[in-house]
Design a protein around this motif. Structure first.
Motif, mmCIF file in Angstrom:
data_model
loop_
_atom_site.group_PDB
_atom_site.id
_atom_site.type_symbol
_atom_site.label_atom_id
_atom_site.label_comp_id
_atom_site.label_asym_id
_atom_site.label_seq_id
_atom_site.Cartn_x
_atom_site.Cartn_y
_atom_site.Cartn_z
ATOM 1 N N MET A 1 1.075 -3.847 4.033
ATOM 2 C CA MET A 1 2.472 -3.463 4.199
ATOM 3 C C MET A 1 2.733 -2.178 3.430
ATOM 4 O O MET A 1 2.407 -2.079 2.250
ATOM 5 C CB MET A 1 3.375 -4.578 3.664
ATOM 6 N N PRO A 2 3.313 -1.160 4.081
ATOM 7 C CA PRO A 2 3.614 0.075 3.352
ATOM 8 C C PRO A 2 4.724 -0.145 2.337
ATOM 9 O O PRO A 2 5.692 -0.859 2.604
ATOM 10 C CB PRO A 2 4.048 1.043 4.454
ATOM 11 N N GLU A 3 4.587 0.475 1.180
ATOM 12 C CA GLU A 3 5.616 0.393 0.133
ATOM 13 C C GLU A 3 6.732 1.367 0.449
ATOM 14 O O GLU A 3 6.503 2.473 0.934
ATOM 15 C CB GLU A 3 4.990 0.722 -1.227
ATOM 16 N N GLY A 4 7.970 0.949 0.208
ATOM 17 C CA GLY A 4 9.107 1.826 0.451
ATOM 18 C C GLY A 4 10.379 1.037 0.612
ATOM 19 O O GLY A 4 10.359 -0.147 0.965
ATOM 20 N N MET A 5 11.518 1.694 0.384
ATOM 21 C CA MET A 5 12.809 1.021 0.426
ATOM 22 C C MET A 5 13.768 1.620 1.429
ATOM 23 O O MET A 5 14.957 1.313 1.422
ATOM 24 C CB MET A 5 13.436 1.008 -0.975
ATOM 25 N N ILE B 1 9.093 3.530 5.468
ATOM 26 C CA ILE B 1 8.273 2.448 6.016
ATOM 27 C C ILE B 1 7.602 2.878 7.314
ATOM 28 O O ILE B 1 6.403 2.637 7.530
ATOM 29 C CB ILE B 1 9.128 1.189 6.246
ATOM 30 N N LEU B 2 8.332 3.521 8.193
ATOM 31 C CA LEU B 2 7.756 3.943 9.472
ATOM 32 C C LEU B 2 6.685 5.012 9.281
ATOM 33 O O LEU B 2 5.624 4.958 9.917
ATOM 34 C CB LEU B 2 8.860 4.456 10.399
ATOM 35 N N GLU B 3 6.939 5.971 8.414
ATOM 36 C CA GLU B 3 5.950 7.014 8.173
ATOM 37 C C GLU B 3 4.690 6.423 7.541
ATOM 38 O O GLU B 3 3.560 6.764 7.924
ATOM 39 C CB GLU B 3 6.533 8.103 7.277
ATOM 40 N N GLY B 4 4.858 5.527 6.572
ATOM 41 C CA GLY B 4 3.706 4.879 5.956
ATOM 42 C C GLY B 4 2.912 4.067 6.952
ATOM 43 O O GLY B 4 1.672 4.046 6.920
ATOM 44 N N VAL C 1 0.839 -1.190 0.000
ATOM 45 C CA VAL C 1 0.000 0.000 0.000
ATOM 46 C C VAL C 1 0.880 1.248 0.000
ATOM 47 O O VAL C 1 1.892 1.313 0.706
ATOM 48 C CB VAL C 1 -0.922 -0.010 1.249
ATOM 49 N N GLN C 2 0.487 2.241 -0.781
ATOM 50 C CA GLN C 2 1.215 3.505 -0.820
ATOM 51 C C GLN C 2 0.558 4.592 0.007
ATOM 52 O O GLN C 2 1.239 5.464 0.541
ATOM 53 C CB GLN C 2 1.372 3.984 -2.270
ATOM 54 N N LYS C 3 -0.777 4.553 0.126
ATOM 55 C CA LYS C 3 -1.499 5.615 0.858
ATOM 56 C C LYS C 3 -2.776 5.021 1.447
ATOM 57 O O LYS C 3 -3.252 3.972 0.988
ATOM 58 C CB LYS C 3 -1.834 6.769 -0.078
#
Length: 253
Positions: free
Chosen positions: A211-215, A220-223, A183-185
């Motif tokens: 799961m938040p998308e990010g690398m 990841i924590l902000e999402g 998920v992005q948002k």
């Protein structure tokens, strides 16, 4: 079940196109998050998500020239994972969980059969990570847990390719399946709601993970902070990405 110690064992020689074998490390996400596991990453994918963090497994332009995809036999892979295959008196591995991932590992389902059969004889627990766009075929009863991750609109993949409803319906009917969505948002959660409603069988909320998308760890924590309340309200699980939080995008962790 045949006792593996008593076998005059000669592993079958199915060939698999692989990118890497690594571990033991942590399963970083999903229903088994935090558990120790080995990973087998297979080459090739039938999708091409724009944010894919393992595009090196299917996009030739992003391959690591020092670690390109290679072909290994079942016997060669077993030799890396399970010492007792070739030495019945060998040590029992402390970690006997294998996560088969990709790319899309179910593109090589037939070739995986021998490997999974032999590991199960030695008491291994096997997970497969899949997009849910390919049927498991001969692996259906050999896998302990399917982590099915249908792709949402933000993946950039055409709906007809990423959402094969007949395949998703078959997975929804299997007790060994959990669903995991990138998920992005927060608005993406509504898209998950609608997708789950289209399935022929209801999916219990305890089988759904987001799961938040990010690398990077910060992303990841902000999402996760943006998603947590809305995920909990639906009764779903919010999964971290331990490998990203601990090591960012380092390979082989």
């Amino acid at each position: 079940m045949t006792d593996p110690i008593d076998q005059d064992f000669r592993p079958a020689q199915s060939a698999l196109r692989i990118v890497e074998i690594f571990g033991p490390t942590l399963q970083g996400e999903g229903a088994s998050v935090g558990l120790a596991a080995h990973f087998l990453r297979l080459a090739g994918c039938n999708l091409s998500c724009v944010w894919c963090d393992t595009a090196f497994s299917w996009d030739p332009a992003q391959e690591d020239p020092e670690r390109p995809p290679t072909t290994m036999t079942t016997g060669e892979i077993l030799e890396r994972l399970e010492p007792r295959v070739f030495n019945p008196e060998g040590p029992v591995p402390a970690v006997r969980r294998l996560v088969i991932t990709g790319g899309e590992p179910l593109l090589q389902a037939s070739a995986l059969t021998d490997l999974c059969e032999e590991l199960r004889e030695f008491g291994w627990f096997i997970e497969i990570e899949t997009s849910g766009s390919v049927l498991p075929g001969p692996l259906t009863e050999l896998i302990d847990q399917y982590n099915v991750s249908p792709k949402l609109q933000h993946s950039g993949v055409a709906e007809r390719a990423r959402l094969r409803h007949s395949v998703l319906n078959e997975f929804a009917a299997m007790a060994s399946v959990v669903f995991k969505f990138v998920v992005q948002k927060p608005e993406d959660l509504d898209e998950i709601d609608e997708l789950l409603k289209t399935l022929s069988r209801p999916v219990h909320p305890a089988r759904v993970f987001v799961m938040p998308e990010g690398m990077t760890a910060d992303i990841i924590l902000e999402g996760s902070r943006l998603l947590v309340d809305k995920v909990v309200a639906r009764g779903w699980g919010l999964t971290p990405r331990w490998h990203t939080l601990l090591w960012n995008d380092e390979r082989g962790r």
